[in-house]
Structure formats: structure tokens, C-alpha cells
Design a protein around this motif. Structure first.
Motif, PDB file in Angstrom:
ATOM      1  N   ILE A   1       0.675  -1.454   0.285  1.00  0.00           N
ATOM      2  CA  ILE A   1      -0.256  -0.132   0.086  1.00  0.00           C
ATOM      3  C   ILE A   1       0.825   1.516   0.468  1.00  0.00           C
ATOM      4  O   ILE A   1       1.599   1.659   0.949  1.00  0.00           O
ATOM      5  CB  ILE A   1      -1.145  -0.156   1.138  1.00  0.00           C
ATOM      6  CG1 ILE A   1      -2.247  -1.227   0.934  1.00  0.00           C
ATOM      7  CG2 ILE A   1      -1.665   1.370   1.231  1.00  0.00           C
ATOM      8  CD1 ILE A   1      -3.133  -1.085   2.958  1.00  0.00           C
TER       9      ILE A   1
ATOM     10  N   LYS B   1      -2.197   4.225  -3.675  1.00  0.00           N
ATOM     11  CA  LYS B   1      -3.513   3.685  -4.007  1.00  0.00           C
ATOM     12  C   LYS B   1      -4.072   3.855  -2.656  1.00  0.00           C
ATOM     13  O   LYS B   1      -3.770   3.269  -1.452  1.00  0.00           O
ATOM     14  CB  LYS B   1      -3.813   2.253  -4.363  1.00  0.00           C
ATOM     15  CG  LYS B   1      -5.459   2.646  -4.060  1.00  0.00           C
ATOM     16  CD  LYS B   1      -6.498   1.358  -5.560  1.00  0.00           C
ATOM     17  CE  LYS B   1      -5.758   0.678  -6.336  1.00  0.00           C
ATOM     18  NZ  LYS B   1      -5.474  -0.180  -7.837  1.00  0.00           N
ATOM     19  N   GLN B   2      -4.847   4.895  -2.040  1.00  0.00           N
ATOM     20  CA  GLN B   2      -5.324   5.070  -0.829  1.00  0.00           C
ATOM     21  C   GLN B   2      -6.925   4.548  -0.914  1.00  0.00           C
ATOM     22  O   GLN B   2      -7.375   4.084  -1.309  1.00  0.00           O
ATOM     23  CB  GLN B   2      -5.698   7.050  -0.817  1.00  0.00           C
ATOM     24  CG  GLN B   2      -4.675   7.754  -0.780  1.00  0.00           C
ATOM     25  CD  GLN B   2      -5.256   9.564  -0.504  1.00  0.00           C
ATOM     26  OE1 GLN B   2      -6.435   9.734  -0.646  1.00  0.00           O
ATOM     27  NE2 GLN B   2      -4.771  10.122  -0.153  1.00  0.00           N
TER      28      GLN B   2
ATOM     29  N   ASP C   1      -7.656   3.336   2.412  1.00  0.00           N
ATOM     30  CA  ASP C   1      -8.111   3.729   4.313  1.00  0.00           C
ATOM     31  C   ASP C   1      -9.908   3.278   4.556  1.00  0.00           C
ATOM     32  O   ASP C   1      -9.743   3.014   5.786  1.00  0.00           O
ATOM     33  CB  ASP C   1      -7.384   4.586   5.221  1.00  0.00           C
ATOM     34  CG  ASP C   1      -7.854   6.152   4.356  1.00  0.00           C
ATOM     35  OD1 ASP C   1      -8.451   6.646   4.946  1.00  0.00           O
ATOM     36  OD2 ASP C   1      -6.702   6.498   3.801  1.00  0.00           O
TER      37      ASP C   1
ATOM     38  N   GLU D   1       5.276   1.483   4.686  1.00  0.00           N
ATOM     39  CA  GLU D   1       4.921   1.683   4.384  1.00  0.00           C
ATOM     40  C   GLU D   1       3.412   1.120   5.919  1.00  0.00           C
ATOM     41  O   GLU D   1       2.476   1.791   6.019  1.00  0.00           O
ATOM     42  CB  GLU D   1       4.233  -0.257   3.906  1.00  0.00           C
ATOM     43  CG  GLU D   1       2.607  -0.504   3.176  1.00  0.00           C
ATOM     44  CD  GLU D   1       2.767  -1.893   3.204  1.00  0.00           C
ATOM     45  OE1 GLU D   1       1.925  -2.473   2.292  1.00  0.00           O
ATOM     46  OE2 GLU D   1       3.458  -2.634   2.651  1.00  0.00           O
TER      47      GLU D   1
ATOM     48  N   ILE E   1       2.932   4.347   7.327  1.00  0.00           N
ATOM     49  CA  ILE E   1       1.094   4.715   6.077  1.00  0.00           C
ATOM     50  C   ILE E   1       0.308   3.566   7.113  1.00  0.00           C
ATOM     51  O   ILE E   1      -0.694   4.783   7.165  1.00  0.00           O
ATOM     52  CB  ILE E   1       1.727   3.896   5.196  1.00  0.00           C
ATOM     53  CG1 ILE E   1       2.537   4.972   4.330  1.00  0.00           C
ATOM     54  CG2 ILE E   1       0.207   4.571   4.335  1.00  0.00           C
ATOM     55  CD1 ILE E   1       2.690   4.825   2.295  1.00  0.00           C
TER      56      ILE E   1
ATOM     57  N   ASN F   1      -1.941   6.029   8.548  1.00  0.00           N
ATOM     58  CA  ASN F   1      -3.783   6.601   8.744  1.00  0.00           C
ATOM     59  C   ASN F   1      -4.909   5.673   8.683  1.00  0.00           C
ATOM     60  O   ASN F   1      -6.556   5.899   8.020  1.00  0.00           O
ATOM     61  CB  ASN F   1      -3.166   6.827   6.956  1.00  0.00           C
ATOM     62  CG  ASN F   1      -2.072   7.607   6.127  1.00  0.00           C
ATOM     63  OD1 ASN F   1      -2.642   9.301   6.368  1.00  0.00           O
ATOM     64  ND2 ASN F   1      -1.071   7.955   6.398  1.00  0.00           N
TER      65      ASN F   1
ATOM     66  N   GLU G   1      -5.622  10.905  -9.214  1.00  0.00           N
ATOM     67  CA  GLU G   1      -5.192  11.492  -7.026  1.00  0.00           C
ATOM     68  C   GLU G   1      -7.124  12.253  -6.945  1.00  0.00           C
ATOM     69  O   GLU G   1      -7.165  12.114  -5.723  1.00  0.00           O
ATOM     70  CB  GLU G   1      -4.466  12.518  -7.270  1.00  0.00           C
ATOM     71  CG  GLU G   1      -3.259  12.045  -7.803  1.00  0.00           C
ATOM     72  CD  GLU G   1      -1.934  13.912  -7.994  1.00  0.00           C
ATOM     73  OE1 GLU G   1      -2.571  14.212  -8.438  1.00  0.00           O
ATOM     74  OE2 GLU G   1      -0.942  13.150  -7.667  1.00  0.00           O
TER      75      GLU G   1
ATOM     76  N   GLN H   1      -9.290   8.641  -6.431  1.00  0.00           N
ATOM     77  CA  GLN H   1      -8.183   7.361  -5.633  1.00  0.00           C
ATOM     78  C   GLN H   1      -7.277   7.872  -4.760  1.00  0.00           C
ATOM     79  O   GLN H   1      -7.339   7.534  -3.190  1.00  0.00           O
ATOM     80  CB  GLN H   1      -7.530   6.613  -6.698  1.00  0.00           C
ATOM     81  CG  GLN H   1      -7.081   5.375  -5.594  1.00  0.00           C
ATOM     82  CD  GLN H   1      -7.981   4.091  -5.526  1.00  0.00           C
ATOM     83  OE1 GLN H   1      -9.364   3.625  -6.427  1.00  0.00           O
ATOM     84  NE2 GLN H   1      -8.109   4.344  -4.020  1.00  0.00           N
ATOM     85  N   GLY H   2      -6.687   8.525  -5.223  1.00  0.00           N
ATOM     86  CA  GLY H   2      -5.269   9.292  -4.023  1.00  0.00           C
ATOM     87  C   GLY H   2      -4.400   8.303  -4.029  1.00  0.00           C
ATOM     88  O   GLY H   2      -3.962   7.206  -3.952  1.00  0.00           O
ATOM     89  N   SER H   3      -3.108   8.923  -3.819  1.00  0.00           N
ATOM     90  CA  SER H   3      -2.417   8.339  -3.300  1.00  0.00           C
ATOM     91  C   SER H   3      -1.518   8.370  -1.826  1.00  0.00           C
ATOM     92  O   SER H   3      -1.623   9.622  -1.440  1.00  0.00           O
ATOM     93  CB  SER H   3      -0.595   8.606  -4.123  1.00  0.00           C
ATOM     94  OG  SER H   3       0.234   7.774  -4.313  1.00  0.00           O
ATOM     95  N   TYR H   4      -0.993   7.800  -1.390  1.00  0.00           N
ATOM     96  CA  TYR H   4      -0.131   8.329   0.259  1.00  0.00           C
ATOM     97  C   TYR H   4       1.862   8.349  -0.856  1.00  0.00           C
ATOM     98  O   TYR H   4       1.863   9.349   0.699  1.00  0.00           O
ATOM     99  CB  TYR H   4       0.342   6.623   0.979  1.00  0.00           C
ATOM    100  CG  TYR H   4      -1.293   6.031   1.399  1.00  0.00           C
ATOM    101  CD1 TYR H   4      -2.109   6.827   2.598  1.00  0.00           C
ATOM    102  CD2 TYR H   4      -1.523   5.044   1.175  1.00  0.00           C
ATOM    103  CE1 TYR H   4      -3.464   6.768   2.792  1.00  0.00           C
ATOM    104  CE2 TYR H   4      -2.777   4.622   0.965  1.00  0.00           C
ATOM    105  CZ  TYR H   4      -3.688   5.783   1.886  1.00  0.00           C
ATOM    106  OH  TYR H   4      -5.168   5.380   2.268  1.00  0.00           O
TER     107      TYR H   4
END
Length: 700
Positions: free
Chosen positions: A450, A453-454, A456, A477, A480, A484, A631, A634-637
Motif C-alpha cells: 500500500i 492507492k488510498q 484507508d 508502509e 502509512i 492513516n 488523484e 483514488q489518491g495516493s500516500y
């Protein structure tokens, strides 16, 4: 300005309190909190200040405190408003710190019970805190700050969206619903509080602004029913431009003499939930065997799903479930002695990911004896991977058989590379098994690492995809997940992935490039025509049929394997490629692990398989033509533009430039990416499954 600090755990200040102090409280329009203690006689040499601790992170805020009149304590809460965070609900508990000489006492503040009521207990003292997804958004979400009496009447405050607060304070409950002749009719009872009823809307659930779809119900009737409004609304389903998967019903409320508007869902009580789960079989037919039907969410609110009808949607599944429950309960002592551990992968259709390699290790190394469990693998009868499991046929469960259902009811552990609900038919319309599955302890092996791809919102602690033990592969990771996802550090184990036990570089003597893009949540289960019109399809078709790409493959004597994500396998036949050097691989045709080991390099977008290739010390190219959309949805860390461990491209020409550069460098990783690899991986000794077994034994 307040000072901030981090406590060891949520509400950890409770461990240090010397007592409690009953108070009456009020907040002015200028955000000044005034508390009047029932008993408060500070000595002249005594100093005091108000502070608040946030429930999730343990962060502490200290406020400038004064005594404007005898028996009163005031503090400016304005700095608290600066802690508001988009898509986060933050709760604070207030305390009074008293200091006399070298002695410090901490008192918990409790609200006078006479100031609270059973409903509408939140008192808003600040509003108009606006958040937008980006500068181009026309809509924004309003956040507010409110006081309330928390657990044991403790003086507390909350920062959250106006929608969240309205849902907590107002009741909206389903009374009746039908879908006859294509007209969706809903009757609900609504408690409005100081709001007024505006309208009811049908809204497509999607993060992409371009895919937003909202339809307004016609309000057919409103009448007063005590403290509630009884509202009947209607919507012609034939007028909807359907998209899959999820649609929500929202009641829109207006605030008098204010532009503020909030939306709340319709809640379903137990009787309605059970009726719609087992007895209500109405649906609205769409195109291509799609259909619309109601369901209740994890928060027990009304929603709808539009998807293709599957083989597990019939009432025959309900009969099999009740039969298996009867068998299990009649023979419960037998099942309890077995101590069953179930292992599976995505949709219980595969045996080529972390679930399979963990299961294989357990069978080959007799981990059943070590774990004191009987371990079984769940898989469909027609799975292409079925043959790989033949040596362990006595430990296989045929998916959705009565035997499978009984073993699932008896299981005391699930180990899977996907969410625990992949042990069953996830989208079975009438199934009751989710309520049993969610109670079984679960070890989440993960599908990958992970970072890109967000997730959580789904895999976070307490969420639908939550687990009891979370497997990760790097310390980055793990951070993260802890920061989160809401897990404690001891619930996150850095062991690496089971499939890495057999991950060895087999690329020598081969000239293969693997192209393996991931899926897009905004294209999940869409009709074929919509998929073929997407940027995703058009960009990969451009690459696969590029003359320059074919020339590069010929010039350097290379072969390409193009493999779609499992969720997109239904569209694989839509792809076409010129030239004999590009091979379109269907699901099950070649094991993913085998392709990862044979390739000289990987081209992907946001897929976590990039970590498998990095593990083998091979280069990665990231093809990110839709990064802005990704983004948003979905978003990313990680920062995709600065923190990736491989070169990235945003169009086909740029990708081919970087590809040719990598080929000329004989597929060697650049020094900066090699340094990142060495920092990431704690271990590459191929003992990952064994480490997981040890953690299960010691922690569960």
C-alpha cells in the motif's frame, strides 16, 4: 496560539486525571467558551488553564484561559477551528489543569445534565468552514464546530461536516418503499429540528466530478406526524442515465435565513432490513442484464446498486444458507473441535497470489501442527488455477457449496490477500452470511504494497475491509498504515508478502517486458461501450498499436506481455494489438508471479506489482496519463511526481523515449532507484510465510 503535543493513546489524559468537575458551559459568537463550575474556589497562588485532547491522534491543545468573573473560567476556542480537516471527524474532550506551586492536578469536565437533551445535543458555535476538492470545484463541503456532552456527560467538542452533524442529531427512517412499473416510491419519517425539508435526491456515488449524477424525486405528499414529517417521494427510473455501481438517496435540509444546506440518509430499522434482505425481491431491469435493487449500507441506511445479475442472486442461495446454518447448529460440537482456518484470494477464483503461496507453505511445511489449526483453501470448481491445488485436494472447499458454508460458519480464522468477504459471494443480493463473516478474526495478507492507492476508507480499522492483523512489507508502509488506517503498531506486521517466497529472477536469456496496468474505480463494472470510450482504453490501445513501439520491439528483439487487472478481465477481448511480439494475456492463462519473474522490466501505472519487480532489482516505468483524475478519485500516500522509484511518463511518446533509454542501459536500475530499493526492504530471504505464521501464533 495553542501548543500541541502527542499523547500515547486516545484519551490517555484520562489515566492522569485527579477527579472531575461538574460545570455549566456556553460558547459565545466570538468562540469564547465559558464554564461555570458547581464548586470552584481557587487559591490566590493557583493558576489554571483549559485544554482539549483529540480522540484519535491524542493531540493536545492548550488554550489561553482567563477568569472574567468570580466562579467563571473562559477560553478562546478560535484556534480549535484551525484543526478542521477535510473528510475527517475530530472529537475533543476538555480538561482543566490546576497548578499550585509544584503540584499539578488534571480535572475532567462534565456537563450539567440539566443542559442536555436526548436529541439535538450538538450546539454549533462555528460554521462556514469550507473545503473544496480543488480550485475548479463549484461545490464545497461546509464544516462546523459544535459542543456536546460526550461519554459520561464529559464536556466535548466536534469538528465535522454539517452533513455528519445533522445525521447524528436528526432522525430519518424508512416507512415504506416499492418499485412498481418503473416508479420508485419511498415514504419516510423525518425529524427536521431547526432545519426545513428541501427535497430528496438520487445520487450516483463517485468521487469524480465529471461522473456526478443527481436526480430529484418529486415530492408527492408531506404531512405532519407528531414531531416528524411524513414525506412521500417518487422517481421515474426510466429517466435515469444509469451508471454502475452504487446510488444513494439523500434528504436535503435547508437552514432558515442561511445558504447552508445539508444532506442526510434514510435509516432502516431491523424489520425493514430483514424484509428487504429476504422477502423483497423487486428490482428494476436495465440493459445488458443489469438490474437495480435496494440494499442497506454498513451504517444501516438505504442505498441502491446497479450491476449485472449474477448466478448467486437467486433465492436458492438463501435456502442453501438456511440449510447450512441448521446443519452447523445441530453438529456444533463437532465443528468447534476442528479449529478451522480458511484461506482464499480474489472472489475465491484464484490461486496465484499471496493467499495461494501462504496456503502452499502451510501444507508443505506442516504449519497446521504449529498453528494447531486445520487449514482449507476456498476456490471455485471452474477456476483455471484448480489444477495447482490438486496435491492438496483434501484441503479444498468448493465455493458456495453447503460444505463451504458450514466450514465458513465454523471458522475461527480467515487469511486472505483480499478482504475477508472474498470468502463468499460478495454481491449475493439476499445473503445473510456477511454478518457471520465479519466476526471471524482476519489476517490481511494484502494484494501488494500500500503506497500508490488510498484505501484507508475501506481497509481502515473498524471499516468493512478491516482486519485483526495487517501484513506489510516495509517500515514506510507500516507508518502509512499506523498513521492513516487507525491500527496500533502491534497490529501491523512487517513480514513481506508470501508470494515473495518463490520470487526469483528468471529473466536471464529472455527478452520480455511486462505491461500490467491496474484498474480504475470509476470504470468498475461499466458496460463495454463506456469502457471502450474511456481514456484508459484509448491510451493503452494507442501504445499497443504504436508503430514506433513495434519498431522498438523489432529493433531490440523484445516480447511484450500485456495483462489486465483481474477486475478488468471481462474487457480483455476488446483490446487488439498489431504485431506478433505483443501478447494479450487472459486471466489464468499465465500465472502473474511467473510473468513478474520472467520480465526484464515492468511498465505499469499505479499497480502495487511494481514492488514485486523492485524486490527483484528490475526497473519500472510508470505510465500515468490520467494522474490528475486518479488523484481525484483514488489518491495516493506518495507524491507520484517526486517519490516514485522509477521514471514516469504522461503520454505515449514520452513513455517510448524512456523505454528506449532503459533498453540501451541493458535494463539496469538507475542508482537513485537502487538506493531506494535497499532502504525499503528489510529482508529478501524468502521466509515471509514463515514469519506470518509466527506472528499469527504469537499475536492471535
Amino acid at each position: 496560539m495553542p501548543q500541541t503535543g502527542t499523547a500515547d493513546s486516545p484519551y490517555s489524559l484520562q489515566k492522569n486525571i485527579s477527579g472531575s468537575l461538574a460545570v455549566k458551559s456556553s460558547v459565545s459568537s466570538t468562540h469564547i467558551l465559558t464554564v461555570v463550575p458547581d464548586v470552584f474556589h481557587p487559591a490566590p497562588e493557583e493558576s489554571f488553564r483549559l485544554l482539549a485532547q483529540e480522540s484519535n491522534t491524542g493531540n493536545i491543545l492548550y488554550f489561553n484561559t482567563s477568569c472574567p468573573a468570580p466562579g467563571q473560567i473562559s477560553a478562546d476556542l478560535s484556534p480549535l477551528l484551525g484543526q478542521a480537516e477535510y473528510k475527517r471527524k475530530k472529537d475533543y474532550r476538555f480538561y482543566l489543569e490546576q497548578q499550585t506551586g509544584n503540584e499539578t492536578r488534571l480535572l475532567s469536565l462534565t456537563e450539567d445534565k440539566q443542559n442536555t437533551t436526548s436529541r439535538n445535543t450538538h450546539s454549533i458555535f462555528a460554521d462556514g468552514i469550507w473545503f473544496q476538492n480543488d480550485e475548479d470545484d463549484e461545490e464545497a463541503d461546509e464544516y462546523v464546530a459544535a459542543m456536546y456532552a460526550g461519554t459520561n456527560n464529559t464536556l466535548s467538542a466536534v469538528l465535522c461536516s454539517r452533513n455528519t452533524l445533522a445525521e447524528a442529531d436528526l432522525a430519518c427512517r424508512l416507512c415504506a418503499m416499492n418499485m412498481r412499473r418503473g416508479i420508485l416510491t419511498i415514504r419516510f419519517d423525518l425529524e427536521t429540528g431547526f432545519y426545513s425539508y428541501g427535497r430528496t435526491v438520487f445520487r450516483f456515488r463517485n468521487k469524480l466530478a465529471e461522473d456526478a449524477a443527481v436526480y430529484e424525486f418529486r415530492t408527492a405528499r408531506i404531512r405532519r406526524n407528531g414531531s416528524f414529517l411524513s414525506v412521500t417521494v417518487k422517481l421515474d427510473l426510466n429517466t435515469i442515465q444509469w451508471k454502475s455501481l452504487y446510488w444513494d438517496v439523500r434528504i436535503e435540509l435547508e437552514l432558515p435565513d442561511s445558504p447552508s444546506v445539508c444532506q442526510i440518509p434514510i435509516h432502516m430499522n431491523t424489520r425493514h432490513r430483514m424484509f428487504h434482505k429476504f422477502l423483497y425481491n423487486e428490482s428494476f431491469p436495465g440493459d445488458d442484464n443489469f438490474f437495480l435493487y435496494p440494499y442497506y449500507t454498513g451504517k444501516q441506511t438505504l442505498a441502491f446498486v446497479y450491476r449485472q445479475k449474477g448466478k448467486y442472486d437467486g433465492m436458492d442461495i438463501v435456502l442453501k444458507e438456511f440449510l447450512s446454518i441448521l446443519i452447523y447448529r445441530l453438529t456444533m460440537p463437532y465443528w468447534k473441535r476442528k479449529h478451522i482456518c480458511l484461506v482464499c484470494e480474489k472472489f475465491s477464483e484464484m490461486a496465484q497470489d499471496n493467499g495461494y503461496y501462504f496456503f502452499k507453505h502451510c501444507m508443505d511445511e506442516n504449519e497446521e501442527k504449529y498453528l494447531k489449526k486445520q487449514i482449507y483453501y476456498i476456490i471455485t470448481k471452474d477456476s483455471p488455477d484448480r489444477g495447482k491445488l490438486e496435491p492438496y485436494k483434501d484441503h479444498l472447499l468448493d465455493f458456495m457449496t453447503i460444505r463451504h458454508m458450514c466450514y465458513l460458519l465454523a471458522a475461527d480464522l480467515i487469511v486472505s490477500s483480499d478482504a475477508r468477504y472474498h470468502t463468499y459471494a460478495m454481491q449475493s443480493r439476499h445473503s445473510i452470511f456477511n454478518r457471520y463473516i465479519k466476526k471471524i478474526p482476519f489476517v490481511f495478507l494484502q494484494h501488494g504494497v500500500i503506497a500508490l492507492k488510498q484505501v484507508d476508507f475501506f481497509y481502515g480499522k473498524g471499516k468493512r475491509g478491516g482486519c485483526d492483523l495487517f501484513v506489510v512489507s516495509t517500515e514506510d508502509e507500516k507508518k502509512i498504515i499506523v498513521d492513516n488506517f487507525g491500527y496500533d503498531p502491534e497490529e501491523v506486521i512487517n513480514t513481506g508478502l508470501p508470494r515473495w517466497d518463490v520470487l526469483h529472477d528468471k529473466s536471464q536469456g529472455k527478452r520480455e517486458i511486462l505491461i500490467m496496468p491496474t484498474w480504475r474505480n470509476w470504470l468498475d463494472s461499466v458496460p463495454d461501450e463506456a469502457f471502450e470510450q474511456s481514456d484508459y482504453f484509448r491510451n493503452y490501445m494507442e501504445l499497443l498499436n504504436s508503430r514506433r513501439f513495434l519498431y522498438i520491439l523489432e529493433k531490440y528483439d523484445l516480447q511484450v506481455n500485456f495483462y489486465l487487472h483481474a477486475k478488468f478481465q471481462e474487457y480483455v477481448d476488446a483490446f487488439r494489438a498489431k504485431g506478433s511480439r505483443i501478447h494479450l494475456i487472459s486471466f489464468g492463462e499465465v500465472a502473474v508471479n511467473e510473468m513478474l519473474m520472467r520480465c526484464r522490466m515492468l511498465i505499469t501505472d499505479y499497480s502495487s506489482v511494481c514492488w514485486d519487480v523492485l524486490y527483484q532489482d528490475k526497473p519500472i516505468l510508470f505510465y500515468q496519463f490520467d494522474l490528475d483524475k486518479y488523484e481525484e478519485a483514488q489518491g495516493s500516500y506518495l507524491n507520484m511526481r517526486t517519490e516514485l522509484f522509477g521514471d514516469r511518463a504522461e503520454n505515449c511518446d514520452e513513455l517510448l523515449d524512456k523505454l528506449e533509454e532503459q533498453i540501451k542501459n541493458d535494463f539496469r536500475m538507475k542508482p537513485e532507484y537502487e538506493a531506494m530499493r535497499k532502504r525499503y526492504f528489510r529482508s529478501t530471504d524468502h521466509t515471509h510465510s514463515r514469519q506470518i505464521c509466527e506472528c499469527i501464533k504469537n499475536l492471535l
